[in-house]
Design a protein around this motif. Structure first.
Motif, PDB file in Angstrom:
ATOM      1  N   ALA A 248       0.999  -1.100   0.079  1.00 59.27           N
ATOM      2  CA  ALA A 248       0.045   0.146  -0.028  1.00 59.27           C
ATOM      3  C   ALA A 248       0.598   1.231   0.088  1.00 59.27           C
ATOM      4  CB  ALA A 248      -1.083   0.059   1.276  1.00 59.27           C
ATOM      5  N   ALA A 249       1.981   1.146   0.877  1.00 57.97           N
ATOM      6  CA  ALA A 249       2.644   2.517   0.869  1.00 57.97           C
ATOM      7  C   ALA A 249       3.336   2.688  -0.395  1.00 57.97           C
ATOM      8  CB  ALA A 249       3.917   2.256   2.030  1.00 57.97           C
ATOM      9  N   GLU A 250       3.822   1.596  -1.085  1.00 57.84           N
ATOM     10  CA  GLU A 250       4.494   1.783  -2.330  1.00 57.84           C
ATOM     11  C   GLU A 250       3.534   2.245  -3.715  1.00 57.84           C
ATOM     12  OE1 GLU A 250       6.949  -1.636  -3.952  1.00 57.84           O
ATOM     13  OE2 GLU A 250       6.496  -0.952  -5.789  1.00 57.84           O
ATOM     14  N   PHE A 251       2.378   1.701  -3.339  1.00 61.74           N
ATOM     15  CA  PHE A 251       1.295   2.228  -4.156  1.00 61.74           C
ATOM     16  C   PHE A 251       0.966   3.698  -4.034  1.00 61.74           C
ATOM     17  CE2 PHE A 251      -3.413   2.133  -5.190  1.00 61.74           C
ATOM     18  CZ  PHE A 251      -3.467   1.775  -6.514  1.00 61.74           C
ATOM     19  N   LEU A 252       0.952   3.919  -2.804  1.00 61.83           N
ATOM     20  CA  LEU A 252       0.591   5.371  -2.428  1.00 61.83           C
ATOM     21  C   LEU A 252       1.599   6.448  -3.194  1.00 61.83           C
ATOM     22  CD1 LEU A 252      -0.525   5.043   1.300  1.00 61.83           C
ATOM     23  CD2 LEU A 252      -2.059   6.136  -0.848  1.00 61.83           C
ATOM     24  N   SER A 253       2.728   5.839  -2.797  1.00 63.93           N
ATOM     25  CA  SER A 253       3.918   6.859  -3.375  1.00 63.93           C
ATOM     26  C   SER A 253       3.831   7.101  -4.775  1.00 63.93           C
ATOM     27  CB  SER A 253       5.127   6.746  -2.957  1.00 63.93           C
ATOM     28  OG  SER A 253       5.753   5.220  -3.386  1.00 63.93           O
ATOM     29  N   SER A 254       3.607   5.712  -5.343  1.00 62.57           N
ATOM     30  CA  SER A 254       3.243   5.879  -7.020  1.00 62.57           C
ATOM     31  C   SER A 254       2.459   6.788  -7.470  1.00 62.57           C
ATOM     32  CB  SER A 254       3.192   4.466  -7.699  1.00 62.57           C
ATOM     33  OG  SER A 254       1.698   4.146  -7.388  1.00 62.57           O
ATOM     34  N   TYR A 255       1.409   7.107  -6.699  1.00 66.30           N
ATOM     35  CA  TYR A 255       0.481   8.226  -7.077  1.00 66.30           C
ATOM     36  C   TYR A 255       0.868   9.596  -6.370  1.00 66.30           C
ATOM     37  CZ  TYR A 255      -3.228   5.202  -9.013  1.00 66.30           C
ATOM     38  OH  TYR A 255      -3.995   4.558  -9.891  1.00 66.30           O
ATOM     39  N   LEU A 257       1.201  10.416  -3.390  1.00 63.31           N
ATOM     40  CA  LEU A 257       0.334  10.269  -2.033  1.00 63.31           C
ATOM     41  C   LEU A 257       1.313  10.167  -0.843  1.00 63.31           C
ATOM     42  CD1 LEU A 257      -2.658   8.723  -3.396  1.00 63.31           C
ATOM     43  CD2 LEU A 257      -2.840  11.131  -2.629  1.00 63.31           C
ATOM     44  N   ASN A 258       0.965  10.713   0.172  1.00 59.95           N
ATOM     45  CA  ASN A 258       1.833  10.152   1.469  1.00 59.95           C
ATOM     46  C   ASN A 258       0.786   9.495   2.551  1.00 59.95           C
ATOM     47  OD1 ASN A 258       1.107  12.871   2.112  1.00 59.95           O
ATOM     48  ND2 ASN A 258       3.065  13.557   2.384  1.00 59.95           N
ATOM     49  N   ASP A 259      -0.323   9.947   2.476  1.00 60.45           N
ATOM     50  CA  ASP A 259      -1.253   9.061   3.410  1.00 60.45           C
ATOM     51  C   ASP A 259      -2.467   8.860   2.286  1.00 60.45           C
ATOM     52  OD1 ASP A 259      -2.448  11.690   3.251  1.00 60.45           O
ATOM     53  OD2 ASP A 259      -2.684  11.684   5.335  1.00 60.45           O
ATOM     54  N   SER A 260      -3.391   7.936   2.883  1.00 57.37           N
ATOM     55  CA  SER A 260      -4.430   7.601   2.128  1.00 57.37           C
ATOM     56  C   SER A 260      -5.670   8.761   2.261  1.00 57.37           C
ATOM     57  CB  SER A 260      -5.075   6.075   2.404  1.00 57.37           C
ATOM     58  OG  SER A 260      -6.156   6.369   3.221  1.00 57.37           O
ATOM     59  N   GLY A 261      -6.478   9.114   1.370  1.00 54.33           N
ATOM     60  CA  GLY A 261      -7.455   9.958   1.580  1.00 54.33           C
ATOM     61  C   GLY A 261      -8.450   9.421   2.490  1.00 54.33           C
ATOM     62  N   LEU A 262      -8.631   8.105   2.976  1.00 53.47           N
ATOM     63  CA  LEU A 262      -9.347   7.595   3.748  1.00 53.47           C
ATOM     64  C   LEU A 262      -8.847   7.788   5.192  1.00 53.47           C
ATOM     65  CD1 LEU A 262     -11.533   5.473   3.285  1.00 53.47           C
ATOM     66  CD2 LEU A 262     -10.268   3.554   3.752  1.00 53.47           C
ATOM     67  N   ALA A 263      -7.638   7.978   5.551  1.00 56.19           N
ATOM     68  CA  ALA A 263      -7.001   8.138   6.720  1.00 56.19           C
ATOM     69  C   ALA A 263      -7.570   9.766   7.063  1.00 56.19           C
ATOM     70  CB  ALA A 263      -5.606   8.008   7.042  1.00 56.19           C
ATOM     71  N   ARG A 264      -7.289  10.531   6.253  1.00 51.77           N
ATOM     72  CA  ARG A 264      -7.789  12.102   6.360  1.00 51.77           C
ATOM     73  C   ARG A 264      -9.345  12.003   6.582  1.00 51.77           C
ATOM     74  NH1 ARG A 264      -5.917  15.015   1.481  1.00 51.77           N
ATOM     75  NH2 ARG A 264      -5.409  12.860   0.969  1.00 51.77           N
ATOM     76  N   LEU A 265      -9.999  11.360   5.730  1.00 51.33           N
ATOM     77  CA  LEU A 265     -11.543  11.539   6.133  1.00 51.33           C
ATOM     78  C   LEU A 265     -12.207  10.792   7.434  1.00 51.33           C
ATOM     79  CD1 LEU A 265     -13.862   9.919   3.307  1.00 51.33           C
ATOM     80  CD2 LEU A 265     -14.515   9.547   5.768  1.00 51.33           C
ATOM     81  N   ILE A 266     -11.381   9.894   7.866  1.00 55.07           N
ATOM     82  CA  ILE A 266     -11.728   9.196   9.226  1.00 55.07           C
ATOM     83  C   ILE A 266     -11.213  10.243  10.422  1.00 55.07           C
ATOM     84  CG2 ILE A 266     -11.313   7.634  11.063  1.00 55.07           C
ATOM     85  CD1 ILE A 266     -10.828   5.704   8.742  1.00 55.07           C
ATOM     86  N   ASN A 267     -10.137  10.653  10.189  1.00 52.79           N
ATOM     87  CA  ASN A 267      -9.688  11.868  11.305  1.00 52.79           C
ATOM     88  C   ASN A 267     -10.555  13.228  11.063  1.00 52.79           C
ATOM     89  OD1 ASN A 267      -7.517  10.898  12.541  1.00 52.79           O
ATOM     90  ND2 ASN A 267      -6.172  10.976  10.563  1.00 52.79           N
TER      91      ASN A 267
END
Ligand SMILES: Nc1nc2c(ncn2[C@@H]2O[C@H](COP(=O)(O)OP(=O)(O)OP(=O)(O)O)[C@@H](O)[C@H]2O)c(=O)[nH]1
Ligand SMILES: [Mg+2]
Length: 359
Positions: A248-255, A257-267
């Motif tokens: 997931a971390a590798e996938f995120l950085s390929s886009y 991104l440093n964190d998932s939008g989901l994490a931001r949404l929950i916070n």
């Protein structure tokens, strides 16, 4: 504390719900509860403390989401739908921004229009409820005077006038007494709301997510009282949910991104609900505890156990990053940065506490 996921048909509500709560839905769960799920609140502070303590158990805070199904004037007349929606403490309104000709949408993609339409439906529902109640109170007041009912009538009148200017109740200024008076009505437009833009995947998703609120002109609605906005890409999040952490971390950085939008949404949901976390840390368990902002230390202790509240003496307190820097509680004590706080101390987000008690 429950957050209801609402939105127009086919905007990605159930997809979002599934990725939010996936890890915590067991196959054997009661089908009647199938639309309620728990999401873990990501907490980097807690993760770092856990890396230091290496505890047997690591417990994050959680928030509960309810997938309410498509909203519309018809749905808002159904008592089952309305009943579920009234019960929630906050709303996540999923708004379609992704392009996909295969998935129908009413008219062209226009998040702001969709937001206004749904908001309007919520306000109409509240207005109907207020008018009905005003009739009832008026009748009762004719039979007998009551200071309490008169106050309620005045407040209803004020709320009605406010709604008639097409402003939701979450933007109505109310005294704590007014708020209490309104609690039982569970008005829909009074609930704090987070607008969630579901955007298309793209090569520069990191940037696109960041710019989405501005791009779709949501900055103004998001800056109103008790409202907020964020963007996710449901499609990418669904793929992320299936991956190991490393992938997931590798996938995120390929886009980009440093964190998932989901994490931001929950916070964001968590803070929209007016919640913060204090932490407890040790070799047995590192844990985040949920409390409302402005909670006194003695009541925060009660979140752990009612006995701790009853027999509270003091709370040894330190900010999470100070503890991390000190390396251990003993070091922090030696350095004199471990504070002894009394019952009335207002607990801050990210405080690490150890409750001393006489029980
Ligand atoms: N292209 C694209 N399709 C998506 C996205 N999110 C959801 N979909 C698709 O849109 C359709 C509807 O998704 P759901 O999550 O069921 O939407 P919903 O809002 O729960 O729909 P209803 O409950 O029927 O109102 C499905 O075919 C999804 O695969 C997205 O981000 N991009
Ligand atoms: Mg659905």
């Amino acid at each position: 504390m429950k957050t209801g996921i609402i939105g127009l048909p086919q905007v990605g509500k159930s997809s979002l719900f599934r990725i939010l709560t996936k890890a915590h839905l067991s196959a054997s769960s009661n089908p009647r509860d199938a639309h309620i799920g728990i999401a873990k609140v990501p907490d980097e502070r807690l993760d770092k403390l856990a890396a230091m303590y290496n505890p047997k158990k690591l417990t994050h805070a959680s928030v509960e989401y309810v997938d309410l199904g498509a909203i519309g004037q018809e749905a808002l007349k159904e008592s089952a739908y309305l009943g579920h929606l009234r019960q929630v403490d906050a709303i996540c309104h999923v708004v379609r921004a992704f392009e996909d000709d295969a998935i129908p949408h009413v008219g062209p993609i226009d998040p702001l229009r969709d937001i206004k339409n749904v908001e309007f439906d919520l306000m109409v529902s509240d207005l109907g409820q207020i008018e009905k109640r005003m009739e009832r109170v008026e009748k009762d007041l004719k039979k007998m005077r009551s200071a309490d009912l008169e106050k309620e009538f005045e407040l209803l009148k004020k709320a009605k006038a406010h709604l008639e200017t097409e402003r939701p109740l979450r933007e109505l200024e109310m005294t704590p007494e007014d708020k209490k008076r309104f609690r039982g009505f569970m008005f829909l437009s009074e609930k704090p709301i987070l607008y969630v833009l579901n955007i298309s995947e793209s090569a520069e998703l990191g940037k696109d997510l960041e710019n989405a609120v501005a791009k779709y002109s949501l900055a103004e609605v998001a800056s109103r009282p008790n409202a907020g906005a964020t963007a996710i890409c449901g499609k990418v999040e669904a793929e992320l949910a299936e991956m190991s952490d490393a992938d997931a971390a590798e996938f995120l950085s390929s886009y980009g991104l440093n964190d998932s939008g989901l994490a931001r949404l929950i916070n964001k949901t968590y803070s929209l609900l007016g919640l913060i976390s204090f932490l407890t840390a040790g070799e047995d368990e590192c844990r985040a505890w949920t409390i409302p902002v402005n909670t006194r230390a003695v009541n925060a202790a009660g979140a752990i156990h009612s006995d701790l509240e009853k027999h509270f003496i003091r709370a040894e307190t330190i900010r999470w990053d100070q503890l991390l820097e000190a390396g251990s509680e003993a070091n922090a004590r030696a350095k004199g940065i471990l504070r002894l706080e009394g019952k009335d101390y207002i607990v801050q987000d990210g405080d690490v506490m150890h409750i001393r008690h006489s029980g």
